[in-house]
Design an enzyme around this catalytic site. Structure first.
Site, short mmCIF file in Angstrom:
data_model
loop_
_atom_site.label_atom_id
_atom_site.label_comp_id
_atom_site.label_asym_id
_atom_site.label_seq_id
_atom_site.Cartn_x
_atom_site.Cartn_y
_atom_site.Cartn_z
N ASN A 12 37.42 40.49 48.56
CA ASN A 12 38.30 39.38 48.17
C ASN A 12 39.65 39.62 48.83
O ASN A 12 40.42 40.47 48.39
CB ASN A 12 38.42 39.37 46.63
N LYS A 14 42.16 37.74 48.91
CA LYS A 14 43.27 37.11 48.17
C LYS A 14 44.20 36.37 49.14
O LYS A 14 43.72 35.80 50.11
CB LYS A 14 44.02 38.15 47.33
N HIS A 100 38.28 34.36 38.73
CA HIS A 100 39.00 35.62 38.96
C HIS A 100 40.18 35.68 37.97
O HIS A 100 40.80 34.66 37.68
CB HIS A 100 39.49 35.70 40.41
N GLU A 102 43.10 36.50 38.30
CA GLU A 102 44.37 35.96 38.82
C GLU A 102 44.37 34.43 38.73
O GLU A 102 45.42 33.81 38.55
CB GLU A 102 44.60 36.46 40.25
N GLU A 170 35.42 42.87 35.98
CA GLU A 170 36.68 43.38 36.51
C GLU A 170 37.69 43.54 35.37
O GLU A 170 38.32 42.55 34.98
CB GLU A 170 37.26 42.40 37.53
N GLY A 176 44.08 46.26 41.23
CA GLY A 176 45.28 46.53 42.01
C GLY A 176 46.18 47.60 41.43
O GLY A 176 47.30 47.81 41.89
N SER A 216 40.25 48.35 41.65
CA SER A 216 40.72 49.58 42.32
C SER A 216 39.59 50.43 42.87
O SER A 216 39.65 51.66 42.87
CB SER A 216 41.60 50.42 41.38
C1 PEP Z 1 40.03 42.05 42.78
O1 PEP Z 1 41.08 41.45 42.83
O2 PEP Z 1 38.96 41.43 42.62
C2 PEP Z 1 40.06 43.49 42.91
C3 PEP Z 1 39.05 44.20 42.47
O3 PEP Z 1 41.18 44.02 43.47
P1 PEP Z 1 41.46 45.58 43.79
O4 PEP Z 1 40.21 46.12 44.43
O5 PEP Z 1 42.63 45.57 44.70
O6 PEP Z 1 41.71 46.23 42.47
#
Ligand code: PEP
Length: 257
Positions: A12, A14, A100, A102, A170, A176, A216
């Site tokens: 992703n 973003k 997601h 976000e 998630e 992040g 992460s």
């Molecule tokens: C995400 O935004 O789906 C995600 C897992 O981000 P990160 O790997 O940066 O934590």
């Protein structure tokens, strides 16, 4: 339509990359993927909307999959700034990420919105990657199971199958942040999600739906998650932005199985 028999390593991007670096990243990954004979994992790139066509050209014929980071619940109309699942399909996308955290947090998306978006993806003939996961506060209040249970019930549409649906667990606090849950707790949550899917759909479908871990994930920790019996791949943000890291995450797969 998605290939349900292989684990999915999904990137992703973003709101990152411009044209040149996005195409370069896609080109590098396409070369690596193409050079791998019979990769055991499916690999998905989800760039920002304006780059989908160019990234699609860069990965054409490589076997890499393309996806959008969101889609609208309707197929067309007066919805300024939105993108339909029909257009994603037309651009060669196999998936749309929906719900997601976000999008849920920054755009006020509810479970009902997420369900409608997933249904729109299904109708357009592409897979929906439905994201669920608890916030830091919910985690601290020991409400993770209740939150995810409600998100699965409210976000997974009728007609979900292993061919059209992927779940991404998630934990919001892990995205992040560099913090990750213990592998044991991820396994427990994935097992719980599969049970909820079995109750909602049926046991066979639930067994076959791929459930990804996201939050992460990096080349340093991916093997700990990818080796878990109910983890069928990863949704990766930060570490999907360089070919070296994203490929290294995917390379954990052979070690993990
Ligand atoms: C995400 O935004 O789906 C995600 C897992 O981000 P990160 O790997 O940066 O934590």
């Amino acid at each position: 339509m998605p290939d349900t028999h292989r684990p999915l390593i999904a990137g992703n991007w973003k709101m990152n990359t411009l044209q040149a670096d996005g195409v370069a990243l896609a080109t590098d990954l396409a070369e690596l993927y193409q050079a791998t004979s019979e990769p055991i994992f499916e690999m998905l790139l989800a760039p920002p909307f304006p780059l989908i066509a160019k990234v699609g050209e860069a990965i054409a014929g490589s076997g890499l999959s393309l996806g959008g980071q969101d889609c609208h619940r309707l197929s067309k109309g007066a919805h300024t700034g939105d993108v339909s699942a029909v257009l994603l399909a037309d651009l060669g996308c196999r998936y749309a990420i929906v719900g997601h955290s976000e999008r849920r947090a920054n755009h006020g998306e509810t479970d009902a919105d997420v369900m409608a978006k997933a249904a729109a993806a299904h109708k357009a003939g592409i897979g929906a990657i439905i994201c669920v996961g608890e916030t830091q506060e919910e985690h601290e209040d020991d409400k993770s199971i209740d939150v995810v249970k409600a998100q699965i019930a409210g976000s997974v549409p009728d007609g979900a199958t292993a061919a059209n649906t992927v779940i991404a667990y998630e934990p919001v606090w892990a995205i992040g942040s560099g913090r990750t849950p213990s592998p044991a707790s991820v396994q427990d949550m994935h097992d719980f999600i599969r049970g909820e899917l079995a109750a909602r759909l049926d046991g066979e479908t639930a067994d076959d739906i791929r459930i990804l871990y996201g939050g992460s994930m990096t080349p340093n920790n991916a093997v700990e998650f990818l080796r878990l019996p109910d983890v069928d791949g990863g949704l990766i943000g930060g570490a999907s932005l360089t070919a070296e890291d994203f490929w290294a995450v995917a390379q954990c797969y052979p070690l993990a199985t």
